[in-house]
Design a protein around this motif. Structure first.
Motif, PDB file in Angstrom:
ATOM      1  N   MET A 142      12.657  -8.371 -10.473  1.00 56.19           N
ATOM      2  CA  MET A 142      11.252  -8.169 -10.843  1.00 56.19           C
ATOM      3  C   MET A 142      11.016  -6.774 -11.401  1.00 56.19           C
ATOM      4  N   ALA A 143      10.121  -6.692 -12.365  1.00 55.08           N
ATOM      5  CA  ALA A 143       9.747  -5.384 -12.922  1.00 55.08           C
ATOM      6  C   ALA A 143       9.028  -4.554 -11.871  1.00 55.08           C
ATOM      7  N   GLU A 144       9.064  -3.260 -12.042  1.00 58.86           N
ATOM      8  CA  GLU A 144       8.450  -2.361 -11.061  1.00 58.86           C
ATOM      9  C   GLU A 144       6.926  -2.394 -11.107  1.00 58.86           C
ATOM     10  N   ASP A 145       6.356  -3.001 -12.138  1.00 56.31           N
ATOM     11  CA  ASP A 145       4.896  -3.120 -12.191  1.00 56.31           C
ATOM     12  C   ASP A 145       4.446  -4.539 -11.816  1.00 56.31           C
ATOM     13  N   SER A 146       5.348  -5.317 -11.223  1.00 52.37           N
ATOM     14  CA  SER A 146       5.058  -6.724 -10.938  1.00 52.37           C
ATOM     15  C   SER A 146       3.937  -6.892  -9.912  1.00 52.37           C
ATOM     16  N   ILE A 147       3.152  -7.947 -10.121  1.00 50.45           N
ATOM     17  CA  ILE A 147       2.149  -8.384  -9.152  1.00 50.45           C
ATOM     18  C   ILE A 147       2.594  -9.757  -8.658  1.00 50.45           C
ATOM     19  N   ILE A 148       2.644  -9.920  -7.335  1.00 54.47           N
ATOM     20  CA  ILE A 148       3.108 -11.174  -6.736  1.00 54.47           C
ATOM     21  C   ILE A 148       1.916 -11.934  -6.173  1.00 54.47           C
ATOM     22  N   PRO A 181      -2.951  -6.699 -18.045  1.00 55.30           N
ATOM     23  CA  PRO A 181      -2.231  -7.463 -19.076  1.00 55.30           C
ATOM     24  C   PRO A 181      -0.807  -6.999 -19.314  1.00 55.30           C
ATOM     25  N   ASP A 182      -0.500  -5.742 -18.995  1.00 59.89           N
ATOM     26  CA  ASP A 182       0.849  -5.232 -19.237  1.00 59.89           C
ATOM     27  C   ASP A 182       1.789  -5.444 -18.059  1.00 59.89           C
ATOM     28  N   SER A 183       1.249  -5.899 -16.926  1.00 60.07           N
ATOM     29  CA  SER A 183       2.077  -6.109 -15.734  1.00 60.07           C
ATOM     30  C   SER A 183       2.718  -7.488 -15.760  1.00 60.07           C
ATOM     31  N   GLU A 184       3.848  -7.590 -15.090  1.00 54.94           N
ATOM     32  CA  GLU A 184       4.531  -8.869 -14.925  1.00 54.94           C
ATOM     33  C   GLU A 184       3.909  -9.571 -13.718  1.00 54.94           C
ATOM     34  N   VAL A 185       3.266 -10.697 -13.942  1.00 55.36           N
ATOM     35  CA  VAL A 185       2.594 -11.424 -12.861  1.00 55.36           C
ATOM     36  C   VAL A 185       3.433 -12.634 -12.468  1.00 55.36           C
ATOM     37  N   TRP A 186       3.805 -12.683 -11.194  1.00 55.96           N
ATOM     38  CA  TRP A 186       4.598 -13.782 -10.648  1.00 55.96           C
ATOM     39  C   TRP A 186       3.737 -14.592  -9.689  1.00 55.96           C
ATOM     40  N   VAL A 187       3.867 -15.923  -9.761  1.00 59.03           N
ATOM     41  CA  VAL A 187       3.252 -16.792  -8.757  1.00 59.03           C
ATOM     42  C   VAL A 187       4.376 -17.461  -7.978  1.00 59.03           C
ATOM     43  N   VAL A 188       4.435 -17.196  -6.679  1.00 58.19           N
ATOM     44  CA  VAL A 188       5.431 -17.848  -5.824  1.00 58.19           C
ATOM     45  C   VAL A 188       4.767 -19.088  -5.221  1.00 58.19           C
ATOM     46  N   TYR A 189       5.222 -20.249  -5.654  1.00 58.16           N
ATOM     47  CA  TYR A 189       4.635 -21.525  -5.250  1.00 58.16           C
ATOM     48  C   TYR A 189       5.570 -22.300  -4.322  1.00 58.16           C
ATOM     49  N   ALA A 196       7.406 -13.667   2.127  1.00 57.20           N
ATOM     50  CA  ALA A 196       6.735 -12.527   2.760  1.00 57.20           C
ATOM     51  C   ALA A 196       7.721 -11.634   3.507  1.00 57.20           C
ATOM     52  N   TYR A 197       8.813 -12.211   3.986  1.00 55.50           N
ATOM     53  CA  TYR A 197       9.852 -11.413   4.654  1.00 55.50           C
ATOM     54  C   TYR A 197      10.803 -10.763   3.660  1.00 55.50           C
ATOM     55  N   ILE A 198      11.037 -11.423   2.542  1.00 57.88           N
ATOM     56  CA  ILE A 198      12.098 -11.006   1.622  1.00 57.88           C
ATOM     57  C   ILE A 198      11.597 -10.118   0.485  1.00 57.88           C
ATOM     58  N   MET A 199      10.485 -10.513  -0.141  1.00 57.28           N
ATOM     59  CA  MET A 199      10.014  -9.793  -1.322  1.00 57.28           C
ATOM     60  C   MET A 199       9.258  -8.530  -0.948  1.00 57.28           C
ATOM     61  N   ARG A 200       9.381  -7.517  -1.796  1.00 55.31           N
ATOM     62  CA  ARG A 200       8.779  -6.209  -1.536  1.00 55.31           C
ATOM     63  C   ARG A 200       7.744  -5.887  -2.618  1.00 55.31           C
ATOM     64  N   PRO A 201       6.459  -5.972  -2.290  1.00 53.39           N
ATOM     65  CA  PRO A 201       5.422  -5.599  -3.266  1.00 53.39           C
ATOM     66  C   PRO A 201       5.630  -4.176  -3.764  1.00 53.39           C
ATOM     67  N   ARG A 202       5.405  -3.982  -5.047  1.00 54.15           N
ATOM     68  CA  ARG A 202       5.730  -2.694  -5.671  1.00 54.15           C
ATOM     69  C   ARG A 202       4.698  -1.610  -5.405  1.00 54.15           C
ATOM     70  N   GLY A 203       3.457  -1.994  -5.123  1.00 55.76           N
ATOM     71  CA  GLY A 203       2.414  -0.994  -4.923  1.00 55.76           C
ATOM     72  C   GLY A 203       1.148  -1.645  -4.410  1.00 55.76           C
ATOM     73  N   PRO A 204       0.069  -0.860  -4.252  1.00 60.23           N
ATOM     74  CA  PRO A 204      -1.209  -1.405  -3.778  1.00 60.23           C
ATOM     75  C   PRO A 204      -1.718  -2.530  -4.676  1.00 60.23           C
ATOM     76  N   MET A 211       0.818  -1.219   0.000  1.00 58.82           N
ATOM     77  CA  MET A 211       0.000   0.000   0.000  1.00 58.82           C
ATOM     78  C   MET A 211       0.851   1.268   0.000  1.00 58.82           C
ATOM     79  N   LEU A 212       2.019   1.206   0.644  1.00 58.46           N
ATOM     80  CA  LEU A 212       2.900   2.372   0.712  1.00 58.46           C
ATOM     81  C   LEU A 212       4.038   2.304  -0.299  1.00 58.46           C
ATOM     82  N   GLY A 213       3.967   1.356  -1.217  1.00 54.88           N
ATOM     83  CA  GLY A 213       5.022   1.235  -2.216  1.00 54.88           C
ATOM     84  C   GLY A 213       6.173   0.369  -1.722  1.00 54.88           C
TER      85      GLY A 213
END
Length: 518
Positions: free
Chosen positions: A344-350, A397-405, A362-370, A210-212
């Motif tokens: 990861m791209a700056e528009d990535s969705i995890i 469709p233009d965002s890089e979508v990652w699934v962490v499994y 959850a400790y290591i990766m940093r979500p890029r935005g809301p 939420m805070l970037g």
């Protein structure tokens, strides 16, 4: 989920006294079908043991099938601890109501001495008259050794706090925290509201990002320590369930403001472990906006926020050091996660779908935005990965979508690579393959001395993805120096319209030892 699975493992040991037992770890619904067929061929009652909550809900269709086929079946399920039921424990739902219409007999064991007679009765009912399914749930406190559960149910914790609400002003407080764990509407507006308040925030669940990526107000580490120091805590949509140790992590001396639309969640466990100073039933996003406008021009001391951020940096430095350690075999999962996060791209969705590997992410990766972090939520349901990723890619469709499994959870939705291919929705799957249900094994092995039903295989999941029309890459220790190149190649392939699976062989670390909450 680990604790509930350990409890059903204990029951399996008990069942071996009654019947010839075959231990097979498979997907929950398939487990019921297997058990039904086993019963058909052997002429005995089939026994299936599943974890609580989503593990049980996943079996409903199969249990109905057994009912209509008149198959004798004993379904064993884990359950939240007796004293924590209805208080927001991990995967705590009313399981009995789900299975009473489907089963000839349903029981919830409430003490150790009930176990044997309850199991005997269930087995008799399953085979008597018209055969059919029966269900027994075992709360974890009826199966764990006493010294294990004592720390969760110490009698001193059940003292009801008495606190007189006094008149107070914001000027009295130096150390103020906001904890947000839900998605709020108008995230950009609320981001600005939080920034104008200048109060340090912990973000969890759907509010991650939420805070970037690098906000000075977003504190990611050492939450328990910060709560001990805080004078004032604002629980913005945050529930005092298992994620906050039912409110026990809150300082008794702190003033607590809680905001939630749901009254039952607003005051969860406030009769036992904590007391709100102010409880507001309403929308969290609207509240944050109004309070930021009401406090416009008011400044809070920044020293504490800066100290918390320094603590963040120290913890992340320690995490980086841990990531540099060599594991006994394969790759260090922390190192993999850190390097992927950097690429990861700056528009990535995890999208997060797993147990131990995702817990580390959850400790290591940093979500890029809301809304750039999607996980199963408090119910802890495995299998959300394929559906969440498909929805995220279709909406962005233009965002890089990652699934962490995790390699366990991947089995629920790896077939969606066919969907990704046919519907031209390319995503990238990062699979932490340690050939184990590690989140369960972490506690099961030390407590019960057995790894039964936790072991998997180092399966060629990348070949499975290729079979469904996607691209697949196997990454082992010998590929460590090329990891960056392989990730970049996966990103290129994704941009060209192909779904990609990175099958990363990982080793064991002690990074999250002792972190399981129930």
């Amino acid at each position: 989920m680990a604790a509930k699975s350990q409890s059903v493992f204990t029951v399996l040991l008990l069942m071996s006294c009654f019947y010839r037992t075959m231990y097979i770890k498979i997907q929950f619904k398939i487990q019921i079908y297997f058990t039904k067929c086993f019963s058909f061929y052997t002429g005995t009652v089939g026994v299936a043991a599943v974890t609580a909550g989503p593990g049980l809900t996943n079996t409903v269709t199969a249990v109905k099938n057994a009912q209509m086929a008149e198959s004798p079946l004993l379904l064993i399920g884990g359950a939240a601890a007796t004293l924590l039921q209805g208080r927001g424990a991990l995967q705590d739902i009313d399981q009995m109501s789900l299975f009473k219409p489907l089963c000839k007999f349903c029981a919830s064991v409430r003490s150790v001495r009930e176990i044997v007679p309850t199991v005997r009765r269930a087995l008799a009912v399953a085979q008597s008259g018209t055969p059919g399914p029966v269900f027994i749930e075992f709360p974890i406190d009826t199966l764990y050794p006493y010294h294990v559960v004592e720390k969760e149910f110490s009698p001193k914790m059940f003292h009801v706090f008495k606190q007189t609400v006094q008149n107070w002003s914001l000027n009295m407080f130096i150390f103020i925290l906001i904890i947000i764990m839900i998605f709020v509407i108008n995230t950009l507006t609320n981001k600005k509201a939080l920034e104008s308040l200048g109060i340090p925030c912990f973000l969890g669940g759907m509010s991650r990002g939420m805070l970037g990526k690098n906000s000075p107000l977003h504190i990611r580490q050492n939450r328990r320590d910060a709560l001990k120091e805080a004078d004032l805590v604002l629980l913005a949509g945050t529930v005092c369930d298992f994620r906050l140790s039912y409110g026990r992590v809150l300082n008794r001396q702190s003033k607590i403001i809680t905001v939630n639309r749901d009254k039952s969640q607003l005051l969860k466990n406030s009769d036992i472990f904590w007391k709100p100073t102010v409880a507001i039933q309403g929308d969290v996003g609207s509240f944050l906006l109004r309070i930021s406008k009401g406090l416009e021009g008011h400044t809070f001391p920044q020293d504490w926020a800066e100290n918390l951020k320094e603590g963040d940096k120290a913890k992340e430095k320690a995490n980086r050091a841990k990531a540099e350690e060599k594991t006994e075999r394969h790759l260090n999962p922390l190192s993999v996660l850190q390097r992927v996060d950097e690429l990861m791209a700056e528009d990535s969705i995890i999208v997060a779908d797993g147990g131990d590997f995702v817990g580390s992410a959850a400790y290591i990766m940093r979500p890029r935005g809301p809304l750039c972090w999607l996980d199963p939520g408090a119910f802890g349901t495995l299998g959300v990965g394929g559906g969440f990723a498909l929805g995220a890619k279709l909406c962005h469709p233009d965002s890089e979508v990652w699934v962490v499994y995790g390699d366990g959870s991947l089995g629920y939705s790896v077939a969606e690579f066919d969907t990704f291919t046919r519907h031209k929705t390319p995503v990238i799957a990062l699979v932490g393959n340690d050939a184990c249900w590690s989140q369960i094994s972490r506690e099961q092995v030390p407590i019960l001395g057995s790894n039964v039903a936790c072991g998997l295989a180092f399966t060629d999941y990348h070949v499975v993805a290729q079979g469904y029309g996607g691209k697949g890459h196997l990454i082992g220790r010998e590929d460590e120096s090329q990891l960056e190149d392989i990730v970049k190649e996966a990103q290129r392939e994704c941009k060209e319209g192909q779904a990609v699976l990175l099958n990363v062989l990982i080793g064991k670390t002690n990074f999250r030892d002792g972190s399981i909450s129930v």
